[in-house]
Design a protein around this motif. Structure first.
Motif, PDB file in Angstrom:
ATOM      1  N   VAL A 198     -73.701  48.253  71.582  1.00 36.54           N
ATOM      2  CA  VAL A 198     -74.180  47.449  70.451  1.00 36.54           C
ATOM      3  C   VAL A 198     -73.051  47.142  69.472  1.00 36.54           C
ATOM      4  O   VAL A 198     -72.865  45.987  69.059  1.00 36.54           O
ATOM      5  CB  VAL A 198     -75.340  48.173  69.735  1.00 36.54           C
ATOM      6  CG1 VAL A 198     -75.700  47.467  68.434  1.00 36.54           C
ATOM      7  CG2 VAL A 198     -76.554  48.256  70.640  1.00 36.54           C
ATOM      8  N   ILE A 199     -72.273  48.153  69.097  1.00 35.41           N
ATOM      9  CA  ILE A 199     -71.243  47.958  68.077  1.00 35.41           C
ATOM     10  C   ILE A 199     -70.105  47.093  68.612  1.00 35.41           C
ATOM     11  O   ILE A 199     -69.475  46.337  67.857  1.00 35.41           O
ATOM     12  CB  ILE A 199     -70.707  49.314  67.574  1.00 35.41           C
ATOM     13  CG1 ILE A 199     -70.068  49.162  66.189  1.00 35.41           C
ATOM     14  CG2 ILE A 199     -69.716  49.903  68.536  1.00 35.41           C
ATOM     15  CD1 ILE A 199     -71.031  48.886  65.090  1.00 35.41           C
ATOM     16  N   ARG A 200     -69.826  47.166  69.900  1.00 38.87           N
ATOM     17  CA  ARG A 200     -68.766  46.323  70.464  1.00 38.87           C
ATOM     18  C   ARG A 200     -69.117  44.851  70.336  1.00 38.87           C
ATOM     19  O   ARG A 200     -68.275  44.017  69.979  1.00 38.87           O
ATOM     20  CB  ARG A 200     -68.539  46.665  71.939  1.00 38.87           C
ATOM     21  CG  ARG A 200     -67.562  45.719  72.646  1.00 38.87           C
ATOM     22  CD  ARG A 200     -67.457  46.041  74.117  1.00 38.87           C
ATOM     23  NE  ARG A 200     -66.599  45.097  74.828  1.00 38.87           N
ATOM     24  CZ  ARG A 200     -67.023  43.954  75.372  1.00 38.87           C
ATOM     25  NH1 ARG A 200     -68.313  43.616  75.271  1.00 38.87           N
ATOM     26  NH2 ARG A 200     -66.182  43.155  76.000  1.00 38.87           N
ATOM     27  N   ILE A 250     -59.376  49.533  61.400  1.00 35.89           N
ATOM     28  CA  ILE A 250     -60.596  49.795  62.175  1.00 35.89           C
ATOM     29  C   ILE A 250     -61.664  50.460  61.317  1.00 35.89           C
ATOM     30  O   ILE A 250     -62.818  50.004  61.275  1.00 35.89           O
ATOM     31  CB  ILE A 250     -60.269  50.664  63.404  1.00 35.89           C
ATOM     32  CG1 ILE A 250     -59.402  49.875  64.390  1.00 35.89           C
ATOM     33  CG2 ILE A 250     -61.559  51.132  64.082  1.00 35.89           C
ATOM     34  CD1 ILE A 250     -58.961  50.673  65.597  1.00 35.89           C
ATOM     35  N   PHE A 251     -61.304  51.551  60.639  1.00 37.46           N
ATOM     36  CA  PHE A 251     -62.316  52.366  59.969  1.00 37.46           C
ATOM     37  C   PHE A 251     -62.617  51.931  58.542  1.00 37.46           C
ATOM     38  O   PHE A 251     -63.679  52.277  58.013  1.00 37.46           O
ATOM     39  CB  PHE A 251     -61.884  53.845  59.984  1.00 37.46           C
ATOM     40  CG  PHE A 251     -61.889  54.456  61.348  1.00 37.46           C
ATOM     41  CD1 PHE A 251     -63.078  54.799  61.962  1.00 37.46           C
ATOM     42  CD2 PHE A 251     -60.697  54.668  62.033  1.00 37.46           C
ATOM     43  CE1 PHE A 251     -63.083  55.361  63.225  1.00 37.46           C
ATOM     44  CE2 PHE A 251     -60.690  55.222  63.296  1.00 37.46           C
ATOM     45  CZ  PHE A 251     -61.892  55.574  63.895  1.00 37.46           C
ATOM     46  N   ARG A 252     -61.730  51.177  57.908  1.00 37.21           N
ATOM     47  CA  ARG A 252     -61.987  50.730  56.544  1.00 37.21           C
ATOM     48  C   ARG A 252     -62.462  49.287  56.470  1.00 37.21           C
ATOM     49  O   ARG A 252     -63.044  48.879  55.452  1.00 37.21           O
ATOM     50  CB  ARG A 252     -60.710  50.891  55.709  1.00 37.21           C
ATOM     51  CG  ARG A 252     -60.260  52.313  55.478  1.00 37.21           C
ATOM     52  CD  ARG A 252     -61.169  53.033  54.493  1.00 37.21           C
ATOM     53  NE  ARG A 252     -61.169  52.386  53.205  1.00 37.21           N
ATOM     54  CZ  ARG A 252     -60.252  52.622  52.248  1.00 37.21           C
ATOM     55  NH1 ARG A 252     -59.292  53.507  52.469  1.00 37.21           N
ATOM     56  NH2 ARG A 252     -60.322  52.012  51.093  1.00 37.21           N
ATOM     57  N   ASN A 284     -68.076  46.577  58.507  1.00 37.39           N
ATOM     58  CA  ASN A 284     -68.668  45.244  58.612  1.00 37.39           C
ATOM     59  C   ASN A 284     -69.436  45.041  59.910  1.00 37.39           C
ATOM     60  O   ASN A 284     -70.033  43.980  60.107  1.00 37.39           O
ATOM     61  CB  ASN A 284     -67.574  44.177  58.493  1.00 37.39           C
ATOM     62  CG  ASN A 284     -67.067  44.019  57.080  1.00 37.39           C
ATOM     63  OD1 ASN A 284     -67.703  43.405  56.231  1.00 37.39           O
ATOM     64  ND2 ASN A 284     -65.910  44.603  56.808  1.00 37.39           N
ATOM     65  N   SER A 285     -69.419  46.043  60.786  1.00 36.79           N
ATOM     66  CA  SER A 285     -70.146  45.949  62.053  1.00 36.79           C
ATOM     67  C   SER A 285     -71.287  46.959  62.133  1.00 36.79           C
ATOM     68  O   SER A 285     -71.889  47.137  63.195  1.00 36.79           O
ATOM     69  CB  SER A 285     -69.176  46.200  63.223  1.00 36.79           C
ATOM     70  OG  SER A 285     -68.057  45.351  63.160  1.00 36.79           O
ATOM     71  N   MET A 286     -71.613  47.601  61.016  1.00 34.51           N
ATOM     72  CA  MET A 286     -72.528  48.740  61.020  1.00 34.51           C
ATOM     73  C   MET A 286     -74.006  48.376  61.001  1.00 34.51           C
ATOM     74  O   MET A 286     -74.848  49.192  61.370  1.00 34.51           O
ATOM     75  CB  MET A 286     -72.231  49.637  59.818  1.00 34.51           C
ATOM     76  CG  MET A 286     -71.020  50.522  60.000  1.00 34.51           C
ATOM     77  SD  MET A 286     -71.333  51.839  61.183  1.00 34.51           S
ATOM     78  CE  MET A 286     -72.544  52.810  60.296  1.00 34.51           C
TER      79      MET A 286
END
Length: 291
Positions: free
Chosen positions: A168-170, A196-198, A203-205
Motif C-alpha cells: 500500500v505505502i509503495r 525518506i523519513f521526514r 506525505n504517504s501515511m
C-alpha cells in the motif's frame, strides 16, 4: 484532526454508530487493563481454581463465596475471569504485532519506491510471494517453525502483515516521488534518511492510517485462530480462542456457556475494531464524507 471536526462527526447521522463502536472498544480496553483488579480469580493461578467446580453453569456459587456469573470451563476456571485475561492477551498481541508490522512494512514500501531499481524489485517480489499465499498458511508455517509462545505469535503475525503495508505505502509513495518538494530536498542535498523519513513517508501515511485498524482486527482474529487450533499461547495462559475450542467438546452435553460467552466477547472485540476503522476511513476519504 481538529476538535471542531470531531464534534461535527459526532453529531452526524452516523454519529450514533461511531459513539457505540468507540465506546465499546474503549470498554474492552478498560476491562483488559483492569482485569487483575476486577476479575474474581486469576485463571493462570492453579491455587485459585477449584477443579471440582468444573463446567458449573452460570449463577453457581463458588467455594470461595463468589458467584460464577457466566459459569466455569472444563478446568474449573471462571469464564468472566478467562474473558478478561483473554482480552489482555488479544490486545497486547494484536497491538504489538500491528505496530511492528506497520513500522517494517512502511519502511520497506517507501524505500522500494524511493530507491527503485533492484531494491524495488527485490522487496516487491518478496511481497508478491507472501501475498500470493493464504494468510493462515503463512501464520501456521511461521508458528510451527518458531514454536508456541506469545512472543512467537507476535512475530508470526508480523511476518503475515508487513507485506500488506509495504504494498500500500509503495503505491502512494510512487505518486509522491516526482513532486516538487522531493526535488527541492534532493537539490538541497539533504541526507537520504531525512528525505525518506521526514518528507516522503509522512506525505504517504494517509492510506496506512486507515489500514492499521483493519489489520488490528485481523491480528486479533489470527491470534484467536491459532489459539483455537492449539498453536497459540501456552496452555497456562487464558485465551479467548483456546477457551472457545475447549468448550466444543461440551456442546453436545448442553454446556454451551464455555464456548458461547468467550466467542461473543471475541466477536464484539473484532467488530468494534472494524467499526472504528471504518469510521476513520470514512473520515479520511473525501468521497465518503457526504455519505
Amino acid at each position: 484532526m481538529k476538535a471542531e471536526t470531531i464534534r461535527a462527526l459526532w453529531k452526524r447521522p452516523q454519529g450514533h454508530r461511531i459513539r457505540l463502536s468507540t465506546l465499546l472498544l474503549a470498554t474492552y480496553i478498560l476491562l483488559a487493563l483492569a482485569a487483575p483488579l476486577i476479575a474474581p480469580q486469576d485463571p493462570g493461578d492453579p491455587l485459585q481454581i477449584y477443579g471440582w467446580e468444573a463446567s458449573s453453569p452460570p449463577g453457581t456459587v463458588s467455594g470461595g463465596g463468589y458467584t460464577y456469573l457466566l459459569g466455569t470451563d472444563g478446568l474449573g476456571r471462571d469464564i468472566v475471569s478467562t474473558i478478561l485475561y483473554g482480552l489482555r492477551i488479544s490486545l497486547v498481541v494484536s497491538i504489538t504485532s500491528t505496530a511492528i508490522a506497520a513500522l517494517i512494512g512502511l519502511t520497506a514500501g517507501v524505500s522500494a519506491a524511493y530507491f527503485g531499481s533492484w531494491v524495488d524489485a527485490v522487496i516487491m517480489r518478496i511481497v508478491d510471494l507472501q501475498l500470493s499465499l493464504p494468510t493462515i498458511l503463512v501464520a501456521l508455517i511461521a508458528i510451527v517453525t518458531l514454536g508456541p509462545g506469545i512472543d512467537r505469535i507476535i512475530l508470526a503475525i508480523v511476518i503475515v502483515q508487513w507485506a500488506t503495508y509495504a504494498r500500500v505505502i509503495r503505491g502512494v509513495a510512487l505518486s509522491e516521488i516526482g513532486k516538487p518538494y522531493l526535488d527541492a530536498a534532493r537539490l538541497l542535498r539533504l541526507p537520504t534518511r531525512r528525505v525518506i523519513f521526514r518528507h516522503l513517508l509522512p506525505n504517504s501515511m494517509a492510506p496506512a492510517i486507515t489500514l492499521i485498524p483493519i489489520e488490528l482486527g485481523h491480528a486479533v482474529a489470527l491470534e484467536a485462530t491459532l489459539s483455537f487450533l492449539g498453536l497459540g499461547v501456552p496452555i497456562d495462559k487464558p485465551s479467548l480462542g483456546s477457551t472457545v475450542a475447549s468448550g466444543f467438546q461440551y456442546l453436545l452435553t448442553g454446556q454451551y456457556w464455555i464456548s458461547l460467552f468467550p466467542g461473543l466477547a471475541l466477536f464484539g472485540l473484532i467488530a468494534s475494531i472494524n467499526f472504528v476503522g471504518e469510521d476513520i476511513r470514512r473520515r479520511l476519504d473525501p468521497r465518503s464524507r457526504s455519505i
